[in-house]
Design a protein around this motif. Structure first.
Motif, PDB file in Angstrom:
ATOM      1  N   LEU A 134       0.747  -1.002   0.076  1.00  0.00           N
ATOM      2  CA  LEU A 134      -0.052  -0.046   0.180  1.00  0.00           C
ATOM      3  C   LEU A 134       0.888   1.408   0.170  1.00  0.00           C
ATOM      4  N   ALA A 135       0.144   2.362  -0.254  1.00  0.00           N
ATOM      5  CA  ALA A 135       0.915   3.689  -0.193  1.00  0.00           C
ATOM      6  C   ALA A 135      -0.235   4.546   0.380  1.00  0.00           C
ATOM      7  N   PRO A 136      -0.509   4.370   1.775  1.00  0.00           N
ATOM      8  CA  PRO A 136      -1.405   5.230   2.520  1.00  0.00           C
ATOM      9  C   PRO A 136      -0.915   6.581   2.777  1.00  0.00           C
ATOM     10  N   SER A 137      -1.790   7.540   3.231  1.00  0.00           N
ATOM     11  CA  SER A 137      -1.144   8.960   3.495  1.00  0.00           C
ATOM     12  C   SER A 137      -0.840   8.541   4.786  1.00  0.00           C
ATOM     13  N   LEU A 138       0.140   9.618   5.149  1.00  0.00           N
ATOM     14  CA  LEU A 138       0.787   9.242   6.750  1.00  0.00           C
ATOM     15  C   LEU A 138      -0.434   9.361   7.744  1.00  0.00           C
ATOM     16  N   THR A 156      12.084  12.914   6.514  1.00  0.00           N
ATOM     17  CA  THR A 156      11.927  11.626   5.832  1.00  0.00           C
ATOM     18  C   THR A 156      12.935  10.774   5.661  1.00  0.00           C
ATOM     19  N   THR A 157      14.036  11.352   5.245  1.00  0.00           N
ATOM     20  CA  THR A 157      15.309  10.567   4.922  1.00  0.00           C
ATOM     21  C   THR A 157      16.267  10.297   6.072  1.00  0.00           C
ATOM     22  N   GLY A 158      15.922  10.888   6.991  1.00  0.00           N
ATOM     23  CA  GLY A 158      16.998  10.904   8.204  1.00  0.00           C
ATOM     24  C   GLY A 158      16.512   9.890   9.217  1.00  0.00           C
ATOM     25  N   THR A 159      17.178  10.137  10.415  1.00  0.00           N
ATOM     26  CA  THR A 159      16.750   9.166  11.444  1.00  0.00           C
ATOM     27  C   THR A 159      15.358   9.171  11.969  1.00  0.00           C
ATOM     28  N   ILE A 160      14.811  10.173  11.944  1.00  0.00           N
ATOM     29  CA  ILE A 160      13.239  10.553  12.419  1.00  0.00           C
ATOM     30  C   ILE A 160      12.500   9.457  11.622  1.00  0.00           C
ATOM     31  N   THR A 213       5.878  -3.330   7.254  1.00  0.00           N
ATOM     32  CA  THR A 213       7.326  -3.002   7.046  1.00  0.00           C
ATOM     33  C   THR A 213       7.288  -1.585   6.371  1.00  0.00           C
ATOM     34  N   GLY A 214       7.706  -0.515   6.551  1.00  0.00           N
ATOM     35  CA  GLY A 214       7.833   0.585   5.852  1.00  0.00           C
ATOM     36  C   GLY A 214       8.881   0.686   5.020  1.00  0.00           C
ATOM     37  N   LEU A 215       8.715   0.828   3.848  1.00  0.00           N
ATOM     38  CA  LEU A 215       9.815   0.915   2.597  1.00  0.00           C
ATOM     39  C   LEU A 215      10.343   2.256   2.284  1.00  0.00           C
ATOM     40  N   ALA A 216       9.434   3.275   2.121  1.00  0.00           N
ATOM     41  CA  ALA A 216       9.498   4.517   1.742  1.00  0.00           C
ATOM     42  C   ALA A 216       8.660   5.594   1.806  1.00  0.00           C
ATOM     43  N   TYR A 217       9.300   6.929   1.884  1.00  0.00           N
ATOM     44  CA  TYR A 217       8.067   8.154   1.993  1.00  0.00           C
ATOM     45  C   TYR A 217       7.982   8.635   0.541  1.00  0.00           C
ATOM     46  N   TRP A 218       6.859   8.720   0.408  1.00  0.00           N
ATOM     47  CA  TRP A 218       6.537   9.387  -1.449  1.00  0.00           C
ATOM     48  C   TRP A 218       5.783  10.719  -0.942  1.00  0.00           C
ATOM     49  N   ASP A 219       6.220  11.701  -1.588  1.00  0.00           N
ATOM     50  CA  ASP A 219       5.782  12.937  -1.512  1.00  0.00           C
ATOM     51  C   ASP A 219       4.557  13.223  -2.459  1.00  0.00           C
ATOM     52  N   ASN A 220       3.560  14.279  -2.006  1.00  0.00           N
ATOM     53  CA  ASN A 220       2.720  14.606  -2.812  1.00  0.00           C
ATOM     54  C   ASN A 220       2.584  16.311  -2.806  1.00  0.00           C
ATOM     55  N   GLY A 221       3.058  16.758  -1.781  1.00  0.00           N
ATOM     56  CA  GLY A 221       3.076  18.148  -1.987  1.00  0.00           C
ATOM     57  C   GLY A 221       2.312  18.838  -0.673  1.00  0.00           C
ATOM     58  N   PHE A 222       2.473  20.169  -0.970  1.00  0.00           N
ATOM     59  CA  PHE A 222       1.480  21.092   0.102  1.00  0.00           C
ATOM     60  C   PHE A 222       0.095  21.207  -0.429  1.00  0.00           C
ATOM     61  N   LYS A 223      -0.654  21.416   0.453  1.00  0.00           N
ATOM     62  CA  LYS A 223      -2.200  21.372   0.295  1.00  0.00           C
ATOM     63  C   LYS A 223      -2.914  22.959   0.125  1.00  0.00           C
ATOM     64  N   ILE A 224      -3.967  22.995  -0.577  1.00  0.00           N
ATOM     65  CA  ILE A 224      -4.689  24.181  -0.701  1.00  0.00           C
ATOM     66  C   ILE A 224      -6.034  23.754  -0.052  1.00  0.00           C
ATOM     67  N   GLY A 257      16.083  -2.171  -4.363  1.00  0.00           N
ATOM     68  CA  GLY A 257      16.412  -1.234  -5.655  1.00  0.00           C
ATOM     69  C   GLY A 257      15.582  -0.489  -6.393  1.00  0.00           C
ATOM     70  N   ALA A 258      14.308  -1.330  -6.825  1.00  0.00           N
ATOM     71  CA  ALA A 258      13.387  -0.965  -7.446  1.00  0.00           C
ATOM     72  C   ALA A 258      12.651   0.154  -6.669  1.00  0.00           C
ATOM     73  N   MET A 259      12.337  -0.012  -5.427  1.00  0.00           N
ATOM     74  CA  MET A 259      11.582   0.972  -4.628  1.00  0.00           C
ATOM     75  C   MET A 259      12.304   1.993  -4.598  1.00  0.00           C
ATOM     76  N   LYS A 260      13.684   2.123  -4.426  1.00  0.00           N
ATOM     77  CA  LYS A 260      14.605   3.251  -4.249  1.00  0.00           C
ATOM     78  C   LYS A 260      14.420   4.117  -5.347  1.00  0.00           C
ATOM     79  N   GLU A 261      14.400   3.404  -6.538  1.00  0.00           N
ATOM     80  CA  GLU A 261      14.377   4.387  -7.708  1.00  0.00           C
ATOM     81  C   GLU A 261      12.948   5.003  -8.169  1.00  0.00           C
ATOM     82  N   ALA A 262      12.025   3.881  -7.699  1.00  0.00           N
ATOM     83  CA  ALA A 262      10.601   4.529  -7.787  1.00  0.00           C
ATOM     84  C   ALA A 262      10.428   5.615  -7.094  1.00  0.00           C
ATOM     85  N   THR A 263      11.055   5.624  -5.876  1.00  0.00           N
ATOM     86  CA  THR A 263      10.745   6.834  -4.768  1.00  0.00           C
ATOM     87  C   THR A 263      11.271   8.073  -5.413  1.00  0.00           C
TER      88      THR A 263
END
Length: 336
Positions: A89-93, A123-127, A141-152, A260-266
């Motif tokens: 899945l890729a649910p919102s945080l 997101t890419t650091g220790t936190i 298991t968490g694999l990656a953080y994906w961005d969508n941006g700031f809201k209006i 590796g695929a997830m890193k590149e897709a991220t």
């Protein structure tokens, strides 16, 4: 008789080996479910992962992407993952709060990230790693953080001053922080599945909502919202997660290839997020159905003043130490 028995046993063993070989050749299926359109940054990221995963594993893995809540709505998808009905899945945080990982709701705090660089440091650091560790005992298991941006903010009336929110029914995700944010503005928060928002806006069940432009555009919300304010008041991001038992059970080489695929897709998904939002905003402006408003300096300060108390109100829920750590990281970020 002994010969016949031995012959039967040999044939049976041969059949079993053939069946095993056939089974071994069948690809490992990853069902990747999400709730937004394929044209969004998340939708495109999911398709990129599918392409890379199947390519890098030479067909050992097959990724089936199910967008637009085809399989599960917001409230259902995490349970489906834990039960193994889907693998990814890729649910919102914000969605991890109801699961018991309330710390993830810290991403919902208004004006917590002064710029994209500050967000990336978190997101890419220790936190970011520590937050993913909190999902392990939930079978995730968490694999990656994906961005969508700031809201209006959008509604069927102009939203310039904070007083304009008074009494408006505003759709939110299930998040105590977002609830507090809307109440701080004088609005009435309404929790609702993402797939139901367009119809709710169209019929007046809710008056408005908040979204990055790409989500607003691909769900055609601009067709049923006459006004929107470019507030950048909050952030919307996703966590790409997998069923832990499934992930741990993969062959080591396959898991490495998928990593590796997830890193590149991220990298791909995060790089296109701003571009996709910019394109969506221009497309909505060109459609001419929604009037977009840019806050003045004083209006933006007023919005911040109204919503910043939510940080203190929610500190005990998201974690005071975590909040302090994020503030340290964001203060150190180089924001232009």
């Amino acid at each position: 008789m002994k010969f016949v028995s031995l012959l039967c046993a040999t044939v049976a063993a041969g059949c079993l080996m053939a069946a095993t070989a056939a089974t071994a050749q069948e690809p490992i299926v990853i069902k990747f479910s999400h709730v937004v359109a394929p044209e969004t940054p998340k939708g495109k990221g999911a398709e990129k992962f599918k392409q890379l995963a199947e390519q890098r594993t030479a067909g050992k893995v097959k990724v089936e992407v199910y967008p637009n809540s085809q399989l599960y709505k917001d409230k259902e998808e995490l349970e489906a993952l834990q039960l193994g009905a889907v693998q990814m899945l890729a649910p919102s945080l914000a969605k991890f709060g109801p699961l018991g990982a309330k710390e993830f709701e810290i991403f919902d705090l208004p004006y917590i990230f002064p710029c994209k660089a500050a967000l990336v440091k978190v997101t890419t650091g220790t936190i970011g790693k520590q937050l993913f560790q909190k999902l392990e005992n939930k079978g995730i298991t968490g694999l990656a953080y994906w961005d969508n941006g700031f809201k209006i903010m959008s509604a069927n009336k102009p939203l310039h001053a904070t007083a304009d929110f008074k009494g408006l029914k505003m759709r939110i995700q299930s998040s105590k922080v977002l609830d507090a944010q809307m109440r701080a503005l004088g609005a009435l928060p309404q929790v609702m599945a993402f797939s139901e928002v367009y119809q709710a806006l169209q019929t007046g069940v809710v008056d408005g909502t908040e979204n990055p432009p790409s989500n607003m555009y691909t769900q055609k919300m601009h067709e049923v919202q006459s006004h929107a304010t470019l507030s950048d008041h909050g952030y919307l991001g996703y966590a790409v997660i997998v069923n832990k038992k499934f992930w741990d059970g993969l062959p080591g080489d396959v898991r490495t290839q998928l990593d590796g695929a997830m890193k590149e897709a991220t990298e791909y998904a995060n790089n296109i997020a701003q571009e996709e939002n910019d394109k969506a905003l221009e497309a909505m402006k060109a459609a001419g159905k929604t009037k977009f408003y840019e806050l003045t300096k004083d209006e933006r300060a007023s919005w911040r003043q109204a919503m910043l108390p939510v940080h203190e109100d929610m500190a005990s829920r998201v974690g005071k130490e975590l909040l302090a750590s994020i503030k340290t990281e964001t203060d150190a970020a180089k924001c232009e």
